[in-house]
Design an enzyme around this catalytic site. Structure first.
Site, PDB file in Angstrom:
ATOM      1  N   HIS A 251      36.603  43.971  39.502  1.00  0.00           N
ATOM      2  CA  HIS A 251      37.402  42.747  39.374  1.00  0.00           C
ATOM      3  C   HIS A 251      37.849  42.406  37.944  1.00  0.00           C
ATOM      4  O   HIS A 251      39.035  42.231  37.670  1.00  0.00           O
ATOM      5  CB  HIS A 251      36.602  41.542  39.888  1.00  0.00           C
ATOM      6  CG  HIS A 251      35.970  41.720  41.215  1.00  0.00           C
ATOM      7  ND1 HIS A 251      36.658  41.606  42.396  1.00  0.00           N
ATOM      8  CD2 HIS A 251      34.688  42.000  41.565  1.00  0.00           C
ATOM      9  CE1 HIS A 251      35.831  41.793  43.420  1.00  0.00           C
ATOM     10  NE2 HIS A 251      34.636  42.028  42.939  1.00  0.00           N
TER      11      HIS A 251
HETATM   12  C1  BDR Z   1      33.510  38.010  40.255  1.00  0.00           C
HETATM   13  O1  BDR Z   1      32.159  37.678  40.533  1.00  0.00           O
HETATM   14  C2  BDR Z   1      31.298  38.428  39.751  1.00  0.00           C
HETATM   15  O2  BDR Z   1      30.236  38.944  40.494  1.00  0.00           O
HETATM   16  C3  BDR Z   1      32.120  39.522  39.112  1.00  0.00           C
HETATM   17  O3  BDR Z   1      31.630  39.836  37.818  1.00  0.00           O
HETATM   18  C4  BDR Z   1      33.501  38.957  39.081  1.00  0.00           C
HETATM   19  O4  BDR Z   1      33.747  38.252  37.899  1.00  0.00           O
HETATM   20  C5  BDR Z   1      34.155  38.546  41.507  1.00  0.00           C
HETATM   21  O5  BDR Z   1      34.107  37.596  42.511  1.00  0.00           O
END
Ligand code: BDR
Ligand code: CA
Length: 323
Positions: A251
């Site tokens: 992400h």
């Molecule tokens: C986001 O949540 C976290 O677990 C990840 O680092 C990312 O920023 C995705 O939903």
């Protein structure tokens, strides 16, 4: 060079985002702020420090940020799991408590906390800076509450967070916004230029195991660490949230790569995006006004509804091999 401040809850995908930002010639990472999120603040700060030391980039200052969300942990029934770190936590396999890198020896966090840093830096800045929050938005929201005029020195805020079609922490909410919905609301309404890179885009830009092998063969420290982290993410996603085809989203890296090449995202539209902070089933849900039901509200961000997987993976690979 575009000056950026990253705000992270490091985390495997945060770590890869940091590595990409540090490798990009177009970006000048002036500071990194840590925040409670994927794990408690002790973990996310140390993970950031050990990553910088591993990369030999100790010159980048790290400011330790908020150890809890603004208010959402006050009613005990609302956030029983924050801060994280327990072995039962379902994303354990995706992040682990510690990044699998040597603990930091010399690199320390600055004495100043992240919120004070934002206020000082943005009050004194001669040049506008872009903020890249890829964790809960607590630090920035607290700084805006203390000194709202600092927003004038922000060029853009590029956020990884939110979700239109479906959540990941809950059916309704994406993790970063679920952690601190009030903070997300404050930041979204701050008046700065904002781009949101939500799950809708990051889930379209998954990295495959075979591509992690290619990254690993790049041989740099960043390649080796990132490949390992991507493989860890693929194992975690296969268990908890299968994406099919031996792959997983990274992400936070998509937010960084979007600044370098906006074409890694697709279907980016101006949108008014609100946040539910009612404390019920849809707490932290992003309410994306695609049909303009909020007829009296102007768009508060550009919202990326999709991404180009091939472009993302190609740029990711290039950056990790760069230094
Ligand atoms: C986001 O949540 C976290 O677990 C990840 O680092 C990312 O920023 C995705 O939903
Ligand atoms: Ca994150």
């Amino acid at each position: 060079m575009r000056k950026i401040i990253m705000d992270v809850d490091t985390g495997t995908d945060d770590a890869i985002a940091i590595m990409c930002a540090l490798a990009a010639e177009e970006l000048d990472v002036v500071a990194i702020c840590s925040v409670n999120g994927n794990r408690g603040i002790t973990y996310t700060t140390e993970n950031t420090l050990r990553l910088l030391e591993y990369l030999g980039r100790e010159e980048v200052p790290v400011y330790k940020g908020a150890h809890l969300p603004m208010v959402s942990t006050l009613p005990a029934w609302r956030r029983p799991e924050v801060p994280y770190g327990g072995k039962e936590f379902r994303e354990m396999e995706i992040h682990g408590d510690w990044l699998e890198l040597p603990p930091s020896v010399n690199k320390k966090a600055e004495d100043m906390d992240a919120v004070s840093f934002y206020i000082k830096y943005l009050s004194e800045a001669k040049e506008k800076v872009t903020i890249v929050p890829v964790g809960p938005l607590t630090n920035l929201a607290l700084a805006f509450r203390a000194k709202p005029e600092i927003v004038e020195n922000i060029e853009e805020i590029v956020i990884m967070g939110a979700a239109y079609a479906h959540g990941n922490k809950t059916a309704a909410a994406e993790f970063n916004w679920w952690c601190d919905p009030e903070a997300a609301k404050i930041v979204m309404d701050c008046g700065a230029k904002i781009t949101v890179i939500p799950l809708d885009a990051t889930h379209k830009a998954c990295v495959k195991g075979s591509e992690a092998d290619i990254i690993e063969a790049g041989g740099t420290k960043a390649c080796l660490a990132a490949a390992d982290m991507i493989k860890q993410r693929i194992r975690g996603y296969s268990t908890f949230q299968p994406m099919g085809d031996d792959m997983a989203p990274v992400h936070d890296a998509l937010a960084v790569l979007y600044m370098l090449d906006p074409q890694v995202c697709e279907d980016v539209r101006p949108m008014y995006v609100d946040v539910d902070f009612g404390g019920g089933n849809s707490d932290g849900m992003s309410i994306v006004d695609v049909d303009k039901r909020y007829y009296d509200r102007e768009p508060n961000c550009d919202f990326a509804f999709s991404a180009n997987r091939e472009k993302f993976v190609a740029l990711l690979t290039k950056l990790l091999k760069a230094r």
